[in-house]
Structure formats: C-alpha cells, structure tokens
Design an enzyme around this catalytic site. Structure first.
Site, PDB file in Angstrom:
ATOM      1  N   ASP A 148      10.472  13.584   8.915  1.00 52.56           N
ATOM      2  CA  ASP A 148      10.101  13.581   7.497  1.00 52.56           C
ATOM      3  C   ASP A 148       8.562  13.726   7.470  1.00 52.56           C
ATOM      4  O   ASP A 148       7.860  12.914   6.765  1.00 52.56           O
ATOM      5  CB  ASP A 148      10.363  11.951   7.120  1.00 52.56           C
ATOM      6  CG  ASP A 148      10.251  11.732   5.569  1.00 52.56           C
ATOM      7  OD1 ASP A 148      10.425  12.907   4.830  1.00 52.56           O
ATOM      8  OD2 ASP A 148      10.055  10.716   5.113  1.00 52.56           O
ATOM      9  N   ILE A 159       0.779  -1.175  -0.093  1.00 55.17           N
ATOM     10  CA  ILE A 159       0.060   0.004   0.014  1.00 55.17           C
ATOM     11  C   ILE A 159       0.900   1.278   0.108  1.00 55.17           C
ATOM     12  O   ILE A 159       0.329   2.581   0.177  1.00 55.17           O
ATOM     13  CB  ILE A 159      -0.987   0.077   1.260  1.00 55.17           C
ATOM     14  CG1 ILE A 159      -0.068  -0.040   2.632  1.00 55.17           C
ATOM     15  CG2 ILE A 159      -2.014  -1.086   1.103  1.00 55.17           C
ATOM     16  CD1 ILE A 159      -1.120  -0.150   3.512  1.00 55.17           C
ATOM     17  N   GLY A 216      10.975   5.962   3.129  1.00 61.02           N
ATOM     18  CA  GLY A 216      12.489   6.010   3.086  1.00 61.02           C
ATOM     19  C   GLY A 216      13.063   4.940   3.804  1.00 61.02           C
ATOM     20  O   GLY A 216      14.178   4.520   3.180  1.00 61.02           O
ATOM     21  N   MET A 217      12.338   4.291   4.626  1.00 63.04           N
ATOM     22  CA  MET A 217      13.100   3.203   5.376  1.00 63.04           C
ATOM     23  C   MET A 217      12.625   1.710   4.628  1.00 63.04           C
ATOM     24  O   MET A 217      13.126   0.605   4.956  1.00 63.04           O
ATOM     25  CB  MET A 217      12.591   3.104   6.921  1.00 63.04           C
ATOM     26  CG  MET A 217      13.350   4.003   7.639  1.00 63.04           C
ATOM     27  SD  MET A 217      13.100   3.755   9.445  1.00 63.04           S
ATOM     28  CE  MET A 217      14.087   2.315   9.771  1.00 63.04           C
ATOM     29  N   VAL A 266       5.428  -0.602   2.632  1.00 59.06           N
ATOM     30  CA  VAL A 266       4.324  -0.663   3.745  1.00 59.06           C
ATOM     31  C   VAL A 266       3.278  -1.670   2.924  1.00 59.06           C
ATOM     32  O   VAL A 266       2.857  -1.460   1.663  1.00 59.06           O
ATOM     33  CB  VAL A 266       3.640   0.709   4.030  1.00 59.06           C
ATOM     34  CG1 VAL A 266       2.685   0.202   5.232  1.00 59.06           C
ATOM     35  CG2 VAL A 266       4.844   1.547   4.823  1.00 59.06           C
TER      36      VAL A 266
END
Length: 554
Positions: free
Chosen positions: A171, A53, A57-58, A61
C-alpha cells in the site's frame, strides 16, 4: 468535502484526485469534529492517547505519550471489523512481528503491539515529527527532479530492506511516506504502514493467511496484478513507487479513474502519458525512462528489484538537466551528506531497453568536453593538464598568512553548504572564490546557488556571524580572548540553553551548546549564536524569544 486547488471543483466523496483535471484534492474544513472515544484514554496502562493524526486501511493512528518514558509515540488502533475472528487477530500479530524486525533509517520502527483488556488491537510505532509526502506534493508540486530523486532513493532503500526480510508493503502511496526536516538532511524519508504487509512465501510449503483474491491497497497506486487480486511480489511495490515518482514530477496520477476496474482497464489498454507531457516542461530522459519502465503493466518489464531501481535512479541523477539543478553546465549530486540512503559509490548503469518498453531518449550533448565527476572534480586529458599547468608565483609570509585565513573561512563555508548542494560544493567554493572581491561578495554569490529562500537567509546569517567572530579566533595566543571558556560558564545557564535548544535540535542540543558557548561573551550572545544553528527562520525567532530577560539588555 474535498476541493481541487487547481480548478476549484468539489471532489467525489472519498476521492483523492479531481475528476476534472486530475490534481490532488485538498480536504476542506469540517463543520463539526466528532468526539473520538479513544482520545484521553490510557491504552494498555502506558500509552496516553492525545490526538488522532491519521487513518489508514487497517485503522486509525493517534499521537500518544509513553507514561514511563514520557516520549511521544504513534499508536495505530485496528478497526474492530477486521478482528471479527481469531484468524485475523493471528494475522495482525504475525504482521506486527514482521514489521518489528525492520530496522532501517528510512523505515518507521514498530516498538510494541498487543491487545488491551477491552479487546482493542494496537501497534506502537516511533513518532515522526514532519508531514506526509502527500502534503509535500500538495504544497510544492511539481517537485524539482533533484528532490524527486532524493526522496525516491530513500523510499527504495526502505523497500530493499523490507524485501530482503520477505515483507511487501502493498500500500505504498504518498500518505504512507513521512518527510522530516533535519539539520543534515532537508528531506529525510520515513516509510510507514508496513502493518498490512504480506509475508512473502519462503519455500514451497510456506503458508499465508492472506485470502486468495484479497485486494489490499489504494487503487490509484496499485499494480495491475494487485487490482486483479492475483499474486504480488517485490515488483508490485516498484510499480506503486513509479506512481509516486510520477505524481511528484507532475502533481497528477498516470491514469485518472474512479473505480479499480476502470483503473485496471486503462493500465492494460492505454499508453502511459510521459511525465514531461503532464509536467508541462521537459524531464531528464533517463529519469523519465525509468519512471515509465516502473509503470509497465507487465511486471517483467519493470526493474528487477528495489536495489536495482535505486541504482538506476541515482545513475539518472547524473544527467539531470533542470535549470534549478544545474548552473552553467554544473552537474550536481542529489543526496546531501549524512543521508542514510547515500551509497559509497554509485556507478552509472547502462540498462538495455527491454522488449516492449519505451525507448529512452538520447541525452543532450554535454556543454563541455570535460566530464564533471560526482565529486565535483573535472577530468582533463593528461597532455592538456601538462600544457596548461600555471606558473605559481612565490609568496611572502604575509601573503601566505592572508591566504591561510581565506582558505580557513572557505573551508568552513564549504562544510556549511555541502549538506545542501552535495559534492559540488568544493567546486562552487573554488569557482566563486576566484571572482569574489570581498568575503561578503563571496557569500552573496554562493547564496544564489542554494535551493530555497530559507536556506539562503540562514546561510547569509551564518556568514555574517562567522565574519564577525573570525578575528577573535585568529588573535595571537598572548592576547586575552574576548569569549568565555566553557568551564567559566554557570552550569545552570548552559543547562537552560540546552533545554531551550532541544525543542528544535533534539539530543544534538547538548553538543551544539558545548561548542558554541566558547564563542559567546555573555548569555545574550550565546542565545544569538545558538539561534543560527536552527534551520528554520521561524524557529530561530521563536528561540531568540527564549533569551532570559535579564540577559536581553546585556
């Protein structure tokens, strides 16, 4: 490839905004969707991954289902490149613990985190059924000032909670803000992705795993100190929020730049174009001044804290002057009842201009010498109140009974529109009631003040149902009611109605069915009345189709 909805130019790969006109880009359809290796897998023995979805940056999801609770969750899987060594794993676990300590209505809750047997790092969060603020901006921008303040106040409430727990977001952008529509709040905000947050140093000896010079964030929303890779604090998040407020007002970023260094150069060397200039029409002076202050290159020129900025934002709401927010000089409160960020009482702050900050323009004189308070009441000098006190005529018992019925209906109408209009609702009900010829005329006039066509349709449908069933409520006790007592209903019928309604109202369905069933004479009417409790017209129609076949012809 992304395209600009304004000028139809194709955007550069990875760009969020059009290089020609500055509008937010809209992603075009992809010719082929690569197969995601995680979809269909069960992570850590309990999270069945259904679909991707989003990306951040990490990591990516996914929407997943908790196998034991059978409830949806949002699951973030960290990019393998970020966990190449144990220090980064330790950092992730530390930040996940920090995020899990945040418990606030406007923060997406972190419920679990860990590492699978295959070495996959993941974080589990509550699943929010809504759309991102980025999508809201793409669909509706420029947003009304009232809506901008309503959304911004909730974001600031979430930031204040995080900052109190020594957590920075770092962020903040529209993609990391989810907007959910609930029955009591039209735009309920959930801030997510505190997963890359940095623990604030507590005490002189506190250590941090964030490397010196590490730039973490999205350039268009980053403060100058972030772009330089320097130390950041809570005011860096406030700068990012200033960009978000600016974008909601104008559908554009304050500066159009393609690289972080170009962005930093423009932030430090060019004045910020006022939102009213980019919006194409005036913006309330207090709101514009606050947004410009939040975007100051020098952090000491920005508001001191999220809580202070939130108070100033709510104070600025009292002077909103948009045509769609005010009618004939009415000042409307921006936060509906039941909003988690609503204060008990928010005084209007008078903030002196800081050195170097853009001076706020003078507010236009009020249309009337009487001040309209946030609660919707007017203050009048005592001498004038004494002189203008009307003589109340004596009424007979029949007139008093009719007045009682009218007041009862007006109170129900007031309760219905209060979540949409706030504390100005009592004033409008009273004002419109004085000039309306019939109850239907009363409802039609009030509908004109509601913020959207959907809200007006829902309100008028509710009014029709109320005016239709009102005589049954007011029959004398000696006359047998035409409705069905709750105890007389077949439990299986009510259980089915609760299951059907829960898809649209959640756990509230049990309470709504228990209340509405006493007003319905049969199963068909029960489903019709329940449909009126659903905010969306499309959802109402879908729910009506769930009426059992044997009840449709009743």
């Amino acid at each position: 490839m992304s395209t600009c909805p304004t000028c139809s130019e194709e955007g550069s790969p990875g760009a969020l905004f059009c290089g020609s006109c500055g509008s937010r880009l809209v992603a075009g359809p992809s010719s082929q969707s690569p197969v995601d290796p995680f979809v269909g897998q069960t992570l850590s023995g309990r999270y069945l991954i259904q679909q991707k979805i989003g990306s951040g940056g990490m990591g990516d999801v996914y929407k997943a289902i908790h196998s034991q609770l059978e409830s949806p969750v949002a699951l973030k899987i960290v990019k393998p490149a970020l966990i190449a060594h144990s220090a980064m794993v330790h950092r992730f676990q530390r930040e996940a613990r920090a995020a899990s300590r945040l418990h606030h209505p406007n923060v997406v809750a972190v419920t679990d985190f860990g590492q699978s047997e295959a070495g996959v790092l993941f974080m589990v969060m509550e699943y929010v059924a809504g759309k991102s603020l980025a999508q809201v901006i793409a669909d509706d921008a420029p947003l009304t000032e009232r809506r901008v303040v309503h959304i911004g106040a909730q974001i600031l409430s979430a930031l204040a909670e995080a900052h109190a727990n020594h957590i920075l977001h770092r962020d903040l952008k529209p993609e990391n803000v989810m907007i959910e529509r609930r029955r009591d709040v039209l735009d309920s905000v959930k801030v997510l992705d505190f997963g890359i947050a940095k623990m604030l140093a507590v005490g002189a000896g506190a250590s941090t795993l964030t490397q010196a010079g590490l730039v973490c964030g999205t350039p268009g929303y980053m403060s100058p100190e972030q772009l330089r890779g320097g130390d950041v604090d809570a005011r860096s998040d406030l700068f990012s929020l200033g960009v978000v407020l600016y974008e909601m007002l104008t559908h554009k970023l304050p500066f159009d730049a393609q690289t972080p260094m170009d962005m930093l150069h423009r932030q430090l060397s060019e004045p910020i174009p006022p939102p009213s200039q980019r919006r194409g029409r005036p913006v309330s002076p207090d709101l514009e001044s606050l947004v410009v202050r939040a975007l100051s290159a020098a952090r000491e020129e920005r508001p001191e804290s999220a809580e202070e900025m939130r108070e100033e934002l709510l104070g600025a709401a009292l002077s909103l002057a948009e045509d769609d927010d005010m009618e004939q000089g009415l000042a409307t409160e921006v936060l509906p009842r039941g909003d988690p960020s609503r204060p008990e009482a928010t005084p209007r702050r008078s903030t002196p201009p800081r050195s170097g900050a853009a001076p706020a323009r003078a507010s236009p004189p009020p249309a009337s010498t009487r001040e309209i308070l946030p609660e919707g009441r007017k203050t009048t000098p005592r001498a004038e109140r004494t002189r203008s006190r009307p003589t109340v005529p004596r009424r007979d018992s029949a007139s008093e009974a009719a007045a009682g019925k009218t007041a009862s209906f007006a109170k129900r109408v007031e309760d219905r529109i209060a979540p949409l209009l706030g504390p100005v609702a009592p004033y409008l009900v009273k004002k419109v009631g004085l000039g309306a010829a019939t109850p239907h005329d009363f409802c039609q006039q009030l509908a004109g003040y509601l913020p959207s066509d959907e809200d007006r349709r829902s309100f008028l449908a509710w009014c029709s149902a109320e005016l239709h069933v009102a005589p049954a409520r007011e029959r004398p006790p000696t006359q047998a009611p035409a409705t069905t007592p709750a105890a007389a209903w077949d439990p299986a019928v009510l259980a089915r109605a609760r299951r059907d309604l829960a898809a649209y109202l959640g756990p509230l369905a049990r309470i709504v069915v228990g209340r509405v069933c006493t007003r319905a004479r049969d199963q068909r009417e029960l489903y019709e009345l329940l449909a009126l409790e659903i905010p969306s017209e499309a959802d109402r129609e879908a729910f009506r189709r769930l009426t059992p076949r044997d009840a449709r012809g009743a």
